[in-house]
Design an enzyme around this catalytic site. Structure first.
Site, PDB file in Angstrom:
ATOM      1  N   GLY A   1      -1.494   4.319  -4.585  1.00 26.62           N
ATOM      2  CA  GLY A   1      -1.271   3.030  -5.315  1.00 26.62           C
ATOM      3  C   GLY A   1      -0.219   3.159  -6.385  1.00 26.62           C
ATOM      4  O   GLY A   1       0.025   2.236  -7.034  1.00 26.62           O
TER       5      GLY A   1
ATOM      6  N   TRP B   1      -3.971   4.476   0.922  1.00 29.79           N
ATOM      7  CA  TRP B   1      -4.020   5.234   2.105  1.00 29.79           C
ATOM      8  C   TRP B   1      -5.137   6.252   1.926  1.00 29.79           C
ATOM      9  O   TRP B   1      -5.963   6.509   2.842  1.00 29.79           O
ATOM     10  CB  TRP B   1      -2.915   6.016   2.555  1.00 29.79           C
TER      11      TRP B   1
ATOM     12  N   THR C   1       0.955  -1.346  -0.117  1.00 29.72           N
ATOM     13  CA  THR C   1      -0.191   0.075   0.033  1.00 29.72           C
ATOM     14  C   THR C   1       0.846   1.250   0.084  1.00 29.72           C
ATOM     15  O   THR C   1       2.248   1.087   0.265  1.00 29.72           O
ATOM     16  CB  THR C   1      -0.964   0.014   1.343  1.00 29.72           C
ATOM     17  N   CYS C   2       0.417   2.297  -0.147  1.00 27.95           N
ATOM     18  CA  CYS C   2       1.201   3.691  -0.234  1.00 27.95           C
ATOM     19  C   CYS C   2       0.026   4.809  -0.217  1.00 27.95           C
ATOM     20  O   CYS C   2      -0.900   4.804   0.592  1.00 27.95           O
ATOM     21  CB  CYS C   2       1.875   4.079  -1.498  1.00 27.95           C
ATOM     22  N   GLY C   3       0.274   5.996  -0.962  1.00 29.56           N
ATOM     23  CA  GLY C   3      -0.775   6.728  -0.757  1.00 29.56           C
ATOM     24  C   GLY C   3      -1.875   6.809  -1.686  1.00 29.56           C
ATOM     25  O   GLY C   3      -2.927   6.910  -1.228  1.00 29.56           O
TER      26      GLY C   3
END
Length: 301
Positions: free
Chosen positions: A256, A283, A252-254
């Site tokens: 994708g 996120w 996961t990240c901010g």
């Protein structure tokens, strides 16, 4: 499953340019004020076309900036590029190893396995070879592209929340590990998110592995060339952070993008693709939901 190399060099692309379809997938955070289409028109690998990450996506979810596009619209985009299901596609960006990984993952999630990332991106190419400018030549394709979703590569909000429940109930021993690619200060909540009003922090039991940890600028004479670390070094990065590479992983990240860098790095390090999934909404989707549990601390949970 594909037999093409997932990571290729500039010299390999040069030698095989007439056998592959090349896409420039450059993208930057909005606050950086980079016009990637204009940069593409100024300089790109000969024959390349521009894959606009901000346009080839699920347009029905405006709050979520980079969701996987519906397979029908993805297929139409491939038709415009002149790409067929049988083509070997090479993706690159101007960061070196970054947004191209998102497009790599997108192709894989659309069941297109013949796709490779150019290690070092356009900076690596430009060290040895000429670029071209202007609009790409008009593409043509004889057969319509048919995309097919590979659901195992994509994780949604419901699955993430269910997985968090499993992690919490077992003190992290059961369930898929959640590995977050954002900078550590955003993970801990020390720094804000780029999106106004969006809380920083992380999901319960998530593990911080900033995506920059799996890349390097190894040549001091050409610091602009950022490449992926070796499989051995990538494995060391993940294990040092507390990730068990024999257990399933959600990246996961901010929004994708950089989660796909971790996904690609894990593949490069030899981790079984069937054990890796990417949280598409990442996120942004998680923190926008008022029912989501957000943790703020200075450590991996």
């Amino acid at each position: 499953m594909s037999t093409v190399d997932k990571l290729v060099s500039a010299s390999w692309v040069h030698d095989n340019l007439n056998k592959v379809k090349v896409l420039d997938c450059s993208w930057y955070l909005p606050f950086m004020k980079r016009n990637t289409k204009e940069e593409f028109l100024t300089a790109h690998i000969p024959g390349a076309q521009f894959f606009d990450i901000d346009a080839i996506k699920d347009l029905s979810k405006p709050d979520l900036p980079h969701m996987l596009p519906p397979r029908t619209s993805f297929g139409l985009s491939m038709d415009r590029f002149g790409i067929s299901n049988d083509d070997h596609v090479v993706v690159y960006d101007t960061a070196g190893v970054g947004p191209a990984c998102r497009v790599f993952w997108t192709f894989r999630a659309m069941s297109h396995d013949k796709v490779s990332v150019l290690n070092g991106g356009l900076p690596a190419w430009a060290l040895k070879y000429e670029t071209e400018s202007g609009e790409p030549h008009e593409a043509c394709v004889e057969k319509k592209y048919e995309a097919h979703n590979v659901d195992s590569l994509v994780c949604d909000y419901t699955a993430v929340v269910k997985n968090i429940g499993e992690l919490k109930a077992s003190s992290g021993a059961q369930g898929k590990q959640i590995v977050d690619a954002r900078p550590n200060d955003r993970f801990t909540g020390k720094a804000p998110e780029f999106r106004p009003g969006l809380s920083s922090g992380h999901m319960p039991h998530a593990i911080s592995v900033p995506f920059t940890e799996v890349t390097e600028s190894a040549d001091p004479e050409h610091p602009q060339v950022v490449t992926l670390k070796s499989p051995k070094d990538i494995r060391s990065v993940f294990t040092a952070a507390g990730v068990d590479l024999d257990r399933p992983i959600i990246t996961t990240c901010g929004s994708g993008i950089t989660a796909s860098v971790l996904y690609f790095a894990l593949l490069h390090a030899g981790v079984n693709e069937q054990t890796i999934t990417l949280y598409d909404g990442s996120w942004t989707e998680y923190a926008l939901n008022p029912y989501s549990e957000i943790v703020k601390d200075s450590r991996n949970d």
